[in-house]
Design a protein around this motif. Structure first.
Motif, short mmCIF file in Angstrom:
data_model
loop_
_atom_site.label_atom_id
_atom_site.label_comp_id
_atom_site.label_asym_id
_atom_site.label_seq_id
_atom_site.Cartn_x
_atom_site.Cartn_y
_atom_site.Cartn_z
N HIS A 14 25.51 54.14 1.01
CA HIS A 14 25.65 53.53 2.33
C HIS A 14 24.48 52.62 2.68
CE1 HIS A 14 28.75 56.66 2.78
NE2 HIS A 14 29.25 55.87 3.72
N VAL A 15 23.27 53.01 2.30
CA VAL A 15 22.11 52.15 2.59
C VAL A 15 22.20 50.86 1.79
CG1 VAL A 15 19.60 51.96 2.46
CG2 VAL A 15 20.65 54.11 3.20
N ASP A 16 22.49 50.97 0.51
CA ASP A 16 22.61 49.76 -0.31
C ASP A 16 23.69 48.83 0.23
OD1 ASP A 16 20.61 50.53 -1.99
OD2 ASP A 16 21.83 50.59 -3.80
N GLY A 17 24.80 49.43 0.65
CA GLY A 17 25.91 48.61 1.11
C GLY A 17 25.59 47.76 2.31
N LEU A 18 24.64 48.22 3.16
CA LEU A 18 24.25 47.44 4.33
C LEU A 18 23.71 46.06 3.96
CD1 LEU A 18 22.30 49.92 6.63
CD2 LEU A 18 24.40 48.69 7.20
N PHE A 19 23.08 45.98 2.79
CA PHE A 19 22.39 44.74 2.40
C PHE A 19 23.19 43.96 1.35
CE2 PHE A 19 19.37 47.89 3.87
CZ PHE A 19 18.70 47.17 4.86
N THR A 20 24.49 44.25 1.27
CA THR A 20 25.39 43.55 0.37
C THR A 20 26.40 42.78 1.19
OG1 THR A 20 25.15 45.34 -1.26
CG2 THR A 20 27.04 43.86 -1.52
N ASP A 21 26.50 41.50 0.94
CA ASP A 21 27.40 40.64 1.70
C ASP A 21 28.81 40.73 1.12
OD1 ASP A 21 28.13 38.59 3.59
OD2 ASP A 21 28.18 37.21 1.90
N PRO A 22 29.80 41.17 1.89
CA PRO A 22 31.14 41.36 1.32
C PRO A 22 31.78 40.07 0.84
CG PRO A 22 31.16 41.66 3.71
CD PRO A 22 29.73 41.57 3.30
N ALA A 23 31.66 39.01 1.62
CA ALA A 23 32.26 37.74 1.20
C ALA A 23 31.56 37.21 -0.05
CB ALA A 23 32.18 36.73 2.34
N GLY A 24 30.23 37.30 -0.06
CA GLY A 24 29.49 36.83 -1.22
C GLY A 24 29.78 37.65 -2.46
N PHE A 25 30.01 38.96 -2.28
CA PHE A 25 30.38 39.76 -3.44
C PHE A 25 31.71 39.31 -4.01
CE2 PHE A 25 32.92 43.25 -5.15
CZ PHE A 25 32.16 43.55 -6.28
N GLY A 26 32.66 38.98 -3.14
CA GLY A 26 33.95 38.49 -3.62
C GLY A 26 33.80 37.22 -4.44
N GLU A 27 32.94 36.32 -3.96
CA GLU A 27 32.69 35.08 -4.70
C GLU A 27 31.99 35.38 -6.02
OE1 GLU A 27 32.41 31.10 -5.77
OE2 GLU A 27 33.65 32.10 -4.25
N LEU A 28 31.03 36.29 -5.99
CA LEU A 28 30.32 36.67 -7.20
C LEU A 28 31.28 37.28 -8.22
CD1 LEU A 28 27.26 36.64 -8.05
CD2 LEU A 28 27.23 39.07 -7.43
N LEU A 29 32.20 38.10 -7.74
CA LEU A 29 33.18 38.71 -8.64
C LEU A 29 34.04 37.65 -9.31
CD1 LEU A 29 34.71 41.14 -9.77
CD2 LEU A 29 36.04 41.22 -7.65
N GLY A 30 34.47 36.67 -8.55
CA GLY A 30 35.27 35.60 -9.14
C GLY A 30 34.51 34.84 -10.20
N ARG A 31 33.26 34.56 -9.94
CA ARG A 31 32.45 33.84 -10.93
C ARG A 31 32.17 34.71 -12.15
NH1 ARG A 31 30.56 29.02 -9.18
NH2 ARG A 31 30.82 28.56 -6.95
N PRO A 47 25.91 33.30 -4.16
CA PRO A 47 26.59 33.32 -5.45
C PRO A 47 26.69 31.94 -6.10
CG PRO A 47 28.14 33.66 -3.64
CD PRO A 47 26.77 33.77 -3.06
N GLU A 48 26.82 30.89 -5.27
CA GLU A 48 26.93 29.54 -5.86
C GLU A 48 25.63 29.14 -6.53
OE1 GLU A 48 27.25 30.27 -2.66
OE2 GLU A 48 29.37 30.02 -2.11
N ARG A 49 24.52 29.40 -5.86
CA ARG A 49 23.22 29.04 -6.45
C ARG A 49 22.96 29.86 -7.72
NH1 ARG A 49 19.14 29.54 -1.50
NH2 ARG A 49 17.60 29.11 -3.16
N TRP A 50 23.37 31.12 -7.71
CA TRP A 50 23.21 31.95 -8.91
C TRP A 50 24.04 31.38 -10.07
CZ3 TRP A 50 20.26 34.83 -11.53
CH2 TRP A 50 20.74 35.72 -12.50
N ALA A 51 25.25 30.93 -9.76
CA ALA A 51 26.08 30.33 -10.79
C ALA A 51 25.43 29.09 -11.38
CB ALA A 51 27.47 30.01 -10.22
N ASP A 52 24.80 28.31 -10.52
CA ASP A 52 24.11 27.11 -11.01
C ASP A 52 22.96 27.48 -11.95
OD1 ASP A 52 25.82 25.57 -9.51
OD2 ASP A 52 24.42 25.28 -7.85
N VAL A 53 22.22 28.50 -11.58
CA VAL A 53 21.11 28.94 -12.44
C VAL A 53 21.65 29.42 -13.77
CG1 VAL A 53 19.29 30.66 -12.70
CG2 VAL A 53 19.58 29.49 -10.52
N LEU A 54 22.71 30.19 -13.76
CA LEU A 54 23.30 30.67 -15.01
C LEU A 54 23.77 29.51 -15.87
CD1 LEU A 54 25.40 33.85 -14.15
CD2 LEU A 54 23.16 33.70 -15.19
N ALA A 55 24.34 28.50 -15.25
CA ALA A 55 24.78 27.34 -16.02
C ALA A 55 23.61 26.68 -16.72
CB ALA A 55 25.50 26.36 -15.10
#
Length: 785
Positions: A296-313, A529-537
């Motif tokens: 529950h504590v970790d989940g507070l600092f996780t963005d749900p929309a951003g996680f969805g985008e991260l999952l897609g990437r 998630p978009e910036r992370w994808a750019d770094v990975l690229a």
């Protein structure tokens, strides 16, 4: 309200020390003044009873009647307790009721059983199925088939030796030729690979080096708990942490007996609760060790929309290695099938034998005429669909083995009549055929197998196969849906305060796959998630030297979370990662070419020049990482429950999976990390020590809601009207949206002083920009009227 002295029976906070030969009781005593200065009330010690020599963890107990000599023996423990008392600290000790080390030359009780067989006075101690192997205990210790290893088996008086293994010889058999000698023993040394399918003793998960103990037997309970109970009675020890209760035959009965024997001492259980699963209300314990709080504590600092985008990437980056599209539930189920047919095949075989016998001999006609293959299929299909660790005597099993699961399981059968095996197995699990001895044994074995399956398929397999966000792959976590809203967090805290106010809470332990501060960094990736994808690229554009894309994704997240680190640490963690995943290599079928490719990739990529680009990206997000680090720490330390700090985590602490997280730490004041975490930790712990009623069993928990454009980024609550916690969540998204602006936090009546920065007071509708402007967290104490 006037601060009161804490009740020594219930800790205000505990501090976990990892004892080992290199860090014995004497070293722990030396650390006591420092630990006491933090503001905790109790030291929390890893297991202290006699273990296999050299053990770095102590969970491989060999003698429950002795305190471990390598740590300093009983006098060393008593001296540590005296030193702790002098500094106002008590001791909480980890105990291991489920298993002992399968090491006959160190485990004297086991030695007697192997020598004397079922007639041994200790035979009732161990969970052995004597009938399954013709009256012998199968010992999977040989490096190859017996024909290849026979020359290495030597008799030495009344001992049989195999390299550094030693086994007792049955009386009168020492002079026999080897084949006859082996047949005459109460045990049979075999190739280690036979443990999968032939083993006839219960293990800890699939670890053959640990043998299950029948602690449900009152005589065994008394023998294995006498020393710990003596230490409790004499005031050396004050409380207990119970390791792995899910493995026991009767967790409910064991915990009741323990509660009575200890006089109700503060006890928490290492119970892993699945998302939404409650702790059995009838258990006479203070609560869990705290992995549910971690989620529950970790989940507070996780963005749900951003996680969805991260999952897609992640799915696009790692395809096709994302295990058929990257679905979490499907990944767990596929892992479970593999575990049942490989690591736990012998446990399934035993269940099938028991179920077949019940169906063949039961008077109920509904159980008759069920083929073993159909029963096996039904057992497997129901087991893989359990979403919790196991059913319990005190919990309605139909909530665990649901009709929905049964309906899905029936689809595995081509003929409807054969699918009736599912109903037979489910009714047996639900106890609908009565409580005869064999029916109880079936329910017990089913529950124990379910527990081992859940741990092996989720924690030790799926967590390494499903890796869109590494911080979510944590014990008790839900990697498929890791984000937790403030409303859901507040509801959880209200339940804890109402039902289990003295439960444990943790964010880092000896078993977490990444420390809280590493996870705090990784959670920031859900905000960009978009910036992370750019770094990975950038770092993977050429694709050279990458063993597989899924590993690469995990590797880059690993070095992002950890920050600059020694190549050896990263390589060790990633080699463990690929072996646990079991996709291209494993612990038992290692593929050297693949593992060598992993090592080369780590050196050239994450720990090479491309890794510097990831490090630079991490540095650019340091302020937001710090917000998560401090927010996680303060929330855990002030939410309902008793916080446990893992050694060294009062400072910024970056560690990967064990053994990386068991490295030595320095017990000194250290403000050099610049994060401010030590100051936050000390302030919160000292408040807990001064105001035990504010945080204890009779305390209250009141959520606070901010008002204004950035209200969702402020998580705040008040404890008993006296202490207020406010933290920043999703700070990167907050900054991108323009900051706090005119967001305000309505404070309870009165004036409130900033505990972290003297001279600052607040009241009324506080501007959040002022409250959280200098630091991403605030800890306030109500001033006297």
């Amino acid at each position: 309200m006037t601060p009161e002295r804490p009740d020594p029976a219930v800790p205000t906070a505990t501090y976990r020390l990892q004892l080992q030969p290199g860090f014995p009781f004497r070293a722990a005593a030396d650390a006591v003044p420092y630990v006491a200065s933090l503001g905790v009330s109790h030291l929390h010690l890893s297991p202290v009873l006699e273990a296999v020599p050299g053990s770095q963890h102590g969970y491989d107990v060999v003698d429950h009647a002795r305190v471990r000599e390598e740590l300093g023996g009983e006098e060393g423990l008593r001296e540590l307790a005296r030193t702790a008392r002098e500094h106002g600290l008590g001791l909480v000790v980890d105990i291991v009721p489920n298993h002992m080390a399968m090491s006959p030359r160190h485990n004297r009780a086991l030695w007697e059983v192997l020598r004397d067989g079922p007639a041994s006075r200790h035979a009732r101690w161990f969970d052995i199925d004597w009938e399954a192997q013709g009256g012998q205990v199968l010992l999977p210790v040989l490096g190859g088939p017996l024909g290849q290893e026979a020359e290495h088996l030597k008799t030495d008086g009344d001992v049989l030796r195999y390299y550094d293994h030693a086994f007792p010889l049955r009386e009168g058999t020492a002079g026999l030729p080897l084949p006859e000698l082996l047949d005459a023993q109460w045990y049979r040394p075999v190739w280690w690979r036979l443990a999968r399918t032939e083993l006839n003793y219960r293990r800890f998960f699939s670890i053959s080096e640990l043998i299950g103990v029948r602690v449900e037997d009152p005589e065994v309970f008394e023998a294995t708990h006498a020393k710990i109970l003596e230490l409790l009675r004499e005031g050396v020890v004050d409380g207990l942490r119970v390791d792995h209760p899910d493995g026991l035959a009767d967790p409910d009965g064991y915990l009741r007996r323990l509660h009575e024997a200890t006089g109700g001492r503060w006890t928490v259980v290492e119970k892993i609760l699945s998302d939404g699963e409650p702790l059995p209300a009838s258990w006479p314990v203070a609560g869990t060790t705290g992995y549910d709080a971690l989620r529950h504590v970790d989940g507070l600092f996780t963005d749900p929309a951003g996680f969805g985008e991260l999952l897609g990437r992640y799915r696009r980056f790692a395809a096709p290695q994302t295990d058929r599209g990257g679905d979490w539930a499907a990944t767990v189920r596929r892992a479970a099938y593999k575990v049942l047919t490989h690591e736990l095949a012998t446990e399934v075989d035993r269940l099938v034998r028991l179920t077949s016998r019940l169906c063949a001999t039961a008077p109920e006609t509904g159980l008759r005429d069920r083929a073993p293959w159909a029963l096996r299929t039904a057992l497997q299909e129901l087991l893989v669909r359990l979403e919790v660790y196991r059913p319990y005597e005190s919990v309605d099993a139909s909530a665990v083995v649901t009709e929905e699961a049964a309906a899905e399981a029936r689809l595995a059968f081509a003929v409807p009549e054969e699918a009736g095996a599912v109903d037979v197995v489910r009714d047996l699990v639900l106890g609908r055929y009565g409580d005869g001895a064999e029916y109880v044994e079936f329910r017990t074995r089913f529950a124990q197998t379910a527990s081992a399956l859940r741990a092996k398929s989720v924690e030790d397999t799926a967590f390494y196969r499903y890796v869109p966000l590494l911080s979510a792959t944590e014990v008790g976590g839900n990697p498929g849906d890791p984000a937790v809203s403030p409303e859901r967090f507040h509801a959880y805290c209200a339940r804890v305060q109402r039902d289990w106010p003295s439960t444990g809470t943790v964010v880092s332990t000896h078993d977490t796959k990444r420390s809280a501060d590493v996870r705090a960094a990784l959670q920031v990736l859900t905000e960009c998630p978009e910036r992370w994808a750019d770094v990975l690229a950038e770092v993977t554009h050429a694709g050279e030297g990458v063993p597989d894309a899924q590993l690469a994704w995990a590797a880059w997240q690993t070095v992002f979370g950890l920050g600059p680190a020694e190549e050896e640490r990263v390589r060790g963690a990633l080699l463990k990662h690929v072996r646990e995943a079991g996709l291209y290599t494993s612990w038992t079928e290692q593929e050297p070419p693949y593992e060598e490719a992993v090592a080369r990739f780590v050196a050239a990529g994450p720990c090479g020049v491309p890794g510097e680009r990831v490090a630079a990206f991490r540095a650019s997000l340091e302020a937001h990482i710090r917000a998560n680090v401090l927010g996680t720490a303060l929330v855990q330390l002030t939410m309902p429950g008793v916080p446990d700090l893992y050694q060294g985590t009062e400072h910024e602490y970056r560690a990967l999976v064990d053994p990386d997280n068991r490295r030595p730490v320095r017990f000194t004041v250290d403000g050099s990390d610049g994060s401010g975490k030590e100051a936050v930790t000390r302030a919160a712990l000292r408040l807990r020590a001064r105001w035990p009623d504010v945080f204890g069993d009779t305390a209250s928990y009141e959520p606070l809601s901010a008002e204004g454009p950035a209200a969702a980024h402020c998580l705040a609550f008040v404890r008993s009207g006296e202490v207020l916690t406010a933290v920043t969540r999703l700070s990167l998204r907050l900054a991108e949206a323009g900051g706090w602006r005119d967001t305000r936090l309505p404070l309870p009546p009165g004036r409130w002083a900033d505990v972290l920065e003297t001279g600052r007071e607040f009241g009324g509708h506080a501007r959040v920009a002022e409250l959280l402007g200098r630091s991403p967290v605030a800890l306030l104490e109500r001033l006297p009227d």
